[in-house]
Design an enzyme around this catalytic site. Structure first.
Site, PDB file in Angstrom:
ATOM      1  N   LYS A 187       0.997  -1.110  -0.209  1.00 16.95           N
ATOM      2  CA  LYS A 187       0.097  -0.152  -0.033  1.00 16.95           C
ATOM      3  C   LYS A 187       0.974   1.339   0.067  1.00 16.95           C
ATOM      4  CE  LYS A 187      -4.463   0.735   0.581  1.00 16.95           C
ATOM      5  NZ  LYS A 187      -5.704  -0.445   0.201  1.00 16.95           N
TER       6      LYS A 187
HETATM    7  N1  GLU Z   1      -7.332  -0.001  -2.762  1.00 21.41           N
HETATM    8  C1  GLU Z   1      -8.154  -1.357  -3.103  1.00 21.41           C
HETATM    9  C2  GLU Z   1      -8.248  -2.077  -2.078  1.00 21.41           C
HETATM   10  O1  GLU Z   1      -7.932  -1.850  -0.835  1.00 21.41           O
HETATM   11  C3  GLU Z   1      -7.709  -2.020  -4.339  1.00 21.41           C
HETATM   12  C4  GLU Z   1      -6.507  -2.330  -4.368  1.00 21.41           C
HETATM   13  C5  GLU Z   1      -5.864  -3.127  -5.918  1.00 21.41           C
HETATM   14  O2  GLU Z   1      -7.003  -3.240  -6.645  1.00 21.41           O
HETATM   15  O3  GLU Z   1      -4.800  -3.132  -5.839  1.00 21.41           O
HETATM   16  O4  GLU Z   1      -8.568  -3.447  -2.077  1.00 21.41           O
END
Ligand code: GLU
Length: 417
Positions: free
Chosen positions: A104
């Site tokens: 992240k």
């Molecule tokens: N931000 C989204 C999540 O928390 C999507 C992450 C992604 O598609 O890599 O799942």
């Protein structure tokens, strides 16, 4: 002391690890992110001044595949939040069994205070600064709170220019015209709608006979509201940063979505006959059948959990419920479908997008949606069965499935040197 979501991660890893009968040494690595990068991002603002923003990229695990997870632009981003969000991505990808680890990123910034030019410059500088550690085989970012397809487009462009060739697979959630997948924009909300139907079936209930409150009208909340109401559910309350609206007969969701689709326009300026203005806190405590928290962490906590009246909670956000609140909700008999299962539709279709990019072969929306349905159904059943088998909550069921996969993968690869 400020709420630290990473403590939540440590707690749940310990609990699930013990339930699975593992030795602490077998799951110790899951408590430590593999890599954390902190960057200072200087930007020339439109008025000629220079501001320096702080950003992060955390790779929690790459044991099952490249790190995967969004980039958040929000004024309250902090390193423990990014670490928790990265770990949740590892477990989310494991629950739906896609070949990724978890990562992240985030920048401490309120993106609504930046002009488009400033936002673009910040994104390109951030991309450049994290470029040594991202890439289709290493770590694949995506949208999260405060970011969107347009921003992903700038990331693809920046990364591609740095590498001298087009690299669409460096991020997912891109616009369809530059390698994005059909169905990705709606995927998280679609997964939530599907999961809600699966759990209602187990409970002997129907979406068409349920009232729903949705906290948060970003990508996740707004698409969830749209799809559950299209399936016959009665969405009685929604909210965003400006507050919430409530109407017992059900809100006009298409009209609300049209209103908030205009940049800068929030729910506080939305008008509809018979609506009552409420706060975000009040929304959570409404007497509804289903509550979908689809905003930020720490919304349902020890302070308000006792006042929650919904019979079912389906987590659209990551980490909206604290460990303490989980216990209170369980005592009240409230069923909760956890984030790492309920909102995994987004990353599942991100995986499809990445596969399409790597193959330069593109699928129809029907194909994307039907594969998503397959993944969500299988994951739901595995989590539900694990919860039954271990006589525990669906949250723990999801962690049992996820942690077993990550620990076993760790063992297969071995500890080197
Ligand atoms: N931000 C989204 C999540 O928390 C999507 C992450 C992604 O598609 O890599 O799942």
């Amino acid at each position: 002391m400020a709420y630290d979501p990473y403590q939540n991660v440590l707690h749940v890893v310990d609990t699930a690890g013990k339930m699975l009968g593992y030795e602490p040494s077998e799951y110790e690595t899951l408590k430590h992110p593999e890599r954390e990068l902190k960057v200072s991002i200087p930007i020339e603002m439109d008025d000629g001044s220079v501001r320096v923003f702080e950003g992060y990229r955390v790779q929690h695990s790459t044991v099952r595949g490249p790190a995967k997870g969004g980039i958040r632009y929000h004024q309250n981003v902090d390193i423990n939040e990014v670490k928790a969000l990265a770990a949740w991505m590892t477990f989310k990808c494991a629950v739906v069994n896609i070949p990724y680890g978890g990562g992240k990123g985030g920048i401490i910034v309120n993106p609504s205070e930046l002009s488009k030019g400033e936002l673009c410059r910040m994104t390109r500088r951030f991309t450049t600064m994290i470029s040594p550690i991202i890439g289709p085989d290493k770590d694949v970012p995506a949208p999260d709170v405060g970011t969107n397809g347009e921003i992903m487009g700038w990331i693809v462009d920046t990364y591609s220019l740095l590498n001298g060739h087009s690299v669409p697979g460096v991020v997912t959630g891109k616009p369809v015209g530059i390698g994005g997948s059909l169905g990705r924009l709606e995927a998280t909300g679609r997964g939530i709608m599907l999961t809600t139907k699966h759990i209602l079936e187990k409970l002997g209930k129907k979406l068409s006979e349920s009232t729903i409150a949705v906290q948060g009208m970003g990508n996740v909340g707004s698409i969830t509201a749209k799809l559950v109401s299209a399936e016959g559910g009665r969405v009685v309350a929604v909210s965003d940063v400006s507050g919430g609206i409530y109407k017992e007969d059900g809100l006009d969701i298409p009209a609300i979505l049209a209103h908030i689709s205009v940049r800068g326009q929030l729910l506080d300026s939305y008008e509809e006959a018979g609506i009552k203005r409420i706060s975000n806190g009040e929304l959570l405590e409404l007497p509804v059948d289903i509550l979908v928290p689809a905003a930020l962490e720490n919304q349902i906590n020890a302070d308000n959990a006792d006042r929650i009246q919904a019979k079912l909670i389906v987590e659209g956000a990551n980490g909206p419920t604290t460990v303490e609140a989980d216990e209170i909700l369980a005592k009240k008999g409230i069923v909760l479908v956890p984030d790492i299962l309920a909102n995994a539709g987004g990353v599942a279709v991100s995986y499809f997008e990445w596969v399409q990019n790597l193959q330069s072969m593109y699928w129809t929306e029907e194909e994307v949606n039907s594969r998503l349905e397959g993944i969500m159904k299988r994951a739901f059943d595995e989590v539900y069965d694990a919860a039954q088998e271990y006589n525990t909550s669906m949250r723990m069921g999801a962690y049992l499935v996820a942690i077993r996969r990550v620990v076993e993968a760790n063992k297969m690869r071995g500890l080197w040197p």
